[in-house]
Design a protein around this motif. Structure first.
Motif, short mmCIF file in Angstrom:
data_model
loop_
_atom_site.label_atom_id
_atom_site.label_comp_id
_atom_site.label_asym_id
_atom_site.label_seq_id
_atom_site.Cartn_x
_atom_site.Cartn_y
_atom_site.Cartn_z
N GLU A 1 4.14 0.40 -11.28
CA GLU A 1 5.52 -0.71 -10.88
C GLU A 1 4.53 -1.67 -9.69
N MET A 2 3.18 -1.61 -9.27
CA MET A 2 2.25 -2.45 -8.54
C MET A 2 1.39 -3.52 -9.78
N ARG B 1 0.52 12.11 -11.26
CA ARG B 1 1.40 11.88 -12.15
C ARG B 1 2.45 10.61 -10.82
N ILE B 2 2.29 10.71 -9.24
CA ILE B 2 3.49 9.73 -7.91
C ILE B 2 2.35 8.74 -8.40
N THR C 1 0.99 -1.10 -0.05
CA THR C 1 0.77 0.39 -0.11
C THR C 1 0.77 1.31 -0.08
N SER C 2 0.38 2.34 -0.60
CA SER C 2 0.71 3.61 -0.32
C SER C 2 0.11 5.25 -0.06
N ALA D 1 2.97 6.68 -11.27
CA ALA D 1 4.27 5.52 -11.53
C ALA D 1 4.15 4.41 -10.36
N ALA D 2 3.43 4.27 -9.78
CA ALA D 2 3.47 3.12 -7.98
C ALA D 2 2.09 2.24 -8.86
#
Lengths: 365, 365
Positions: B180-181, B172-173, B159-160, B176-177
Motif C-alpha cells: 500500500e505504501m 503478512r501485515i 509509519t506503522s 500488505a502495508a
C-alpha cells in the motif's frame, strides 16, 4: 450526564442501525455485546459534549472492515481493549472517555460495551451523523484533525500503530492491514481533545438514535405506523416501497459492495428502484434514471411492516421494504464535505442534489 | 573492531550482491548511498559480534519490497532514520548498533549508510548468510526470536509500528502495508540483544562479502579468472554457462517473480537452464529436469567475463553468464530451516538435496 440501561441500549441499537444506512455492522451482535457488558459491569455513563473538559483526551473505538466479514467474525472484546490501551500507552495520557465514530449497528454499540468494561463514560457525539465506509469520512477530517496515531488490533493478538501524513493515507494503510488481518479489525482512532469534539463533532447522535428506536418500539405497542413515526423523528421522506427482486453483493478490497433492486408496490407499482452500496447505501435511483437520494444524504431500507432497519447484508429476496431518505448534517454539504463523501468520490456519475430539492421535484411518484 | 572506508564499501557491495543471489536490491544504488554517507559522516565502525555487550540493543535496518520497485523508488534516507528512531522511542532504550538482516546489494549497504549517519557501529552479522524474500526467513526466527516490535516507514512520512503474535503474521501485515505504501518501505525489525546475536546470527558475513568482492577486483587487476577466484572464496561450484534466451519477470503481491532461461555455451551446449526466482534465485534446473541447485542453497548469476553478480532485475537478453551454487548455512538445512525456506515453501515440487550431493551426482554435464 445520564445513565444508559438495557431499554436505552435496545432503542439506541435500532436507531443507530437506521442512521447506519445499511452499514456499520449487524445491530443484533452489537446490541448483545452492549447488553452483556451492562449486565457484567453496570450501567454506562453518557456525557453531553459540553460536559467534557476542553483538555480531556477522548478516543473513538470502532470496528473496521466489511460488515459481511464482521458477521462471521464477531469481535471478542479483547481486541478493542488492546487497541485502546496501546494507544493510551503511546500517547502517555489517560483516556477520559470514548465515543462512536459513526452511527451503525455495531459501531454505535461497541464503544458502549468498551466503556462499560473499562469504566469510562461515553460522549454523546460522533463524526458522521450516519455511517460511511472510509476512515477519512468524518467531520474531524473536514476540520483538519488527524486520524493518527491510531491502533488496529485483530482477534489473534496482532496490533499495528499507524502515524500517517494525512487521513487518506490512514485509510489506505489501515485498510490493507485490516484485509490482511482477515477482513476486520478493531481500531482506536482520531484521538481528540474535548475542545476538538465541541468544535467538530456531531452532537446528540445517541439521543437521536434512541428517539428513533423508541418511536419504532412505541408504534408497535400502539398499533401505529412505525414508518410515519420514524419519518417524523428523523426528519425524513418516504422515497419508495417495493419488494426485493435482486440482491447483488460481493466483498472486495475490504468492502461489501453491490446493488439491491426493488420492484415497486402500491403507488410505486411499475417502477424499479436500485440502491447501490459500499458497506452503506449510497445511491437510490430508479431504472428510468430518476434520482431519489444520493450520498451524503441518508438512505435507509426499512421492513415495510415493522419499520425496523435492514442492513445491506440483511437484504433478502422477496422482502417488502420502504426506502426512506434523510438529509445529512450540513457539514457534508460543503465543498470539502462533498469532495470527501459525495457521489463522485464513490464513482457514481451523478451530481449531488440535496434530498429536499429532489423531494420538491417529486420524489414520490 | 575496525573501520570501513571507501575501498571496503566497494568490495562489500560486490560480495553482498553475489551472496544476495539475485535479490536484496540494486548494488549500485546501495553502494552510492553508503559511499555518500561515509563522505559526509566519516568512516564506519564495524564490530565483531563478540564485541557487543550481551545486554546491548541491536536493531537491523532494511528495505522491504520488490527490488523492481526499489529501482524506481530509491530510499531517501529519512525513512530509515524514522523507522529506527520510532522503534527506539517505543522500546525506551538506546540502540547500541545496527546490522544487516541479509546479504544483498541494497540491504547490506543501507545499514552502513544509516550507521554512518547516526554515528552507530555496525555488527558483522546477519540473519540469513544470503538473501531471502520474506521477513520470517531468518535464523532468528528458527531460534524463536520475535520480529516485532517493528516499524515500517515510507518516503512520504507514514509509519506503522507492528506487534504480532508470530513472525509469519509480521510478514503478512508488513507486506500488505508495504504494498500500500507503494511497493517498498524501510523497516527497523528484530530488535535483539547482543546475547541473541551471538547465539543466533550468522557471523562475519560482511567479512566474507568483502573477501568475495576483493577477489573479483584483484582478479581483474591480475588478469586472472574472476569466476575461479569467487568459487574459491565462496566455497562454491560452477553449475552452468549460458546465454540469456528469455527473461520472464513480473511484480506481483509485493515480489518480483519470474524465470530466467539460459541456453548452454561451451561444455553446456545443447542444454537449457531455467532459474526461478522470487526476488532471489531459488531454483536452478535444466529443461530435462536435472536439478542443479535449490533453495536454501545459494544460486548466483555472474557475468561470464567480469565475474560480477547480476540481480534478477538486471538479467538481460543475450547476456553471457556463469551460474554458480554455494552451500547455505547449516541452520537452513535443519527441519525447521527447510520448512521455512525449502523448495516446498515456495511452491516448487522438488525435494531439497544439498548442493554438495547434487555436485557429486554430476552437476557439471
Amino acid at each position: 450526564m445520564r445513565k444508559l440501561g438495557k431499554q436505552e441500549i435496545e432503542d439506541i441499537a435500532v436507531g443507530a442501525a437506521l442512521l447506519g444506512t445499511g452499514g456499520g455492522g449487524d445491530p443484533y451482535i452489537g446490541k448483545l455485546m452492549a447488553l452483556q457488558a451492562i449486565e457484567e459491569y453496570g450501567e454506562i455513563t453518557l456525557l453531553d459534549v459540553n460536559e467534557v473538559p476542553d483538555d480531556a483526551l477522548v478516543v473513538p473505538s470502532a470496528m473496521m472492515g466489511a460488515p459481511t466479514v464482521m458477521l462471521e467474525k464477531a469481535p471478542g472484546g479483547e481486541e478493542a481493549t488492546a487497541a485502546f490501551k496501546n494507544l493510551e500507552a503511546y500517547l502517555g495520557k489517560e483516556i477520559f472517555a470514548t465515543m462512536p465514530i459513526e452511527a451503525g449497528g455495531l459501531n454505535s454499540m461497541l464503544p458502549l460495551a468498551l466503556a462499560a468494561k473499562l469504566g469510562l463514560p461515553v460522549v454523546d457525539v460522533d463524526g458522521m451523523g450516519r455511517a460511511f465506509p472510509e476512515l477519512q469520512m468524518v467531520t474531524f477530517y473536514l476540520d483538519g484533525i488527524a486520524a493518527t496515531p491510531m491502533v488496529l488490533a485483530d482477534e489473534k493478538g496482532n496490533t499495528s500503530l499507524l502515524s500517517t501524513i494525512n487521513n487518506v493515507w490512514t485509510e489506505r494503510i489501515a485498510r490493507a492491514a485490516t484485509i490482511e488481518m482477515g477482513g476486520s479489525s478493531m481500531i482506536a482512532i482520531y484521538p481528540m481533545t474535548g475542545k476538538n469534539l465541541k468544535e467538530s463533532g456531531i452532537s446528540n447522535i445517541l439521543k437521536l438514535e434512541e428517539e428513533i428506536g423508541k418511536s419504532i418500539r412505541l408504534a408497535k405497542q400502539n398499533n401505529a405506523d412505525p414508518i410515519k413515526e420514524v419519518l417524523k423523528k428523523a426528519n425524513g421522506f418516504e422515497l419508495f416501497r417495493g419488494k426485493v427482486s435482486d440482491i447483488n453483493r460481493k466483498t472486495e478490497t475490504g468492502f461489501a459492495r453491490g446493488v439491491a433492486t426493488f420492484e415497486g408496490i402500491n403507488e410505486y407499482k411499475g417502477e424499479t428502484l436500485e440502491v447501490r452500496f459500499q458497506n452503506e447505501h449510497l445511491l437510490a435511483q430508479t431504472t428510468d434514471q430518476r434520482l431519489l437520494c444520493v450520498t451524503p444524504d441518508l438512505i435507509a431500507v426499512l421492513d415495510a411492516e415493522t419499520g425496523l432497519p435492514i442492513t445491506t447484508e440483511g437484504i433478502r429476496y422477496g422482502a417488502r421494504c420502504v426506502v426512506i431518505g434523510m438529509p445529512c448534517h450540513p457539514k457534508w454539504r460543503t465543498e470539502k464535505g462533498l469532495e470527501t463523501v459525495g457521489p463522485k468520490y464513490f464513482g457514481y456519475n451523478v451530481d449531488y442534489v440535496p434530498l429536499e430539492e429532489l423531494v420538491k421535484k417529486g420524489v414520490t411518484a
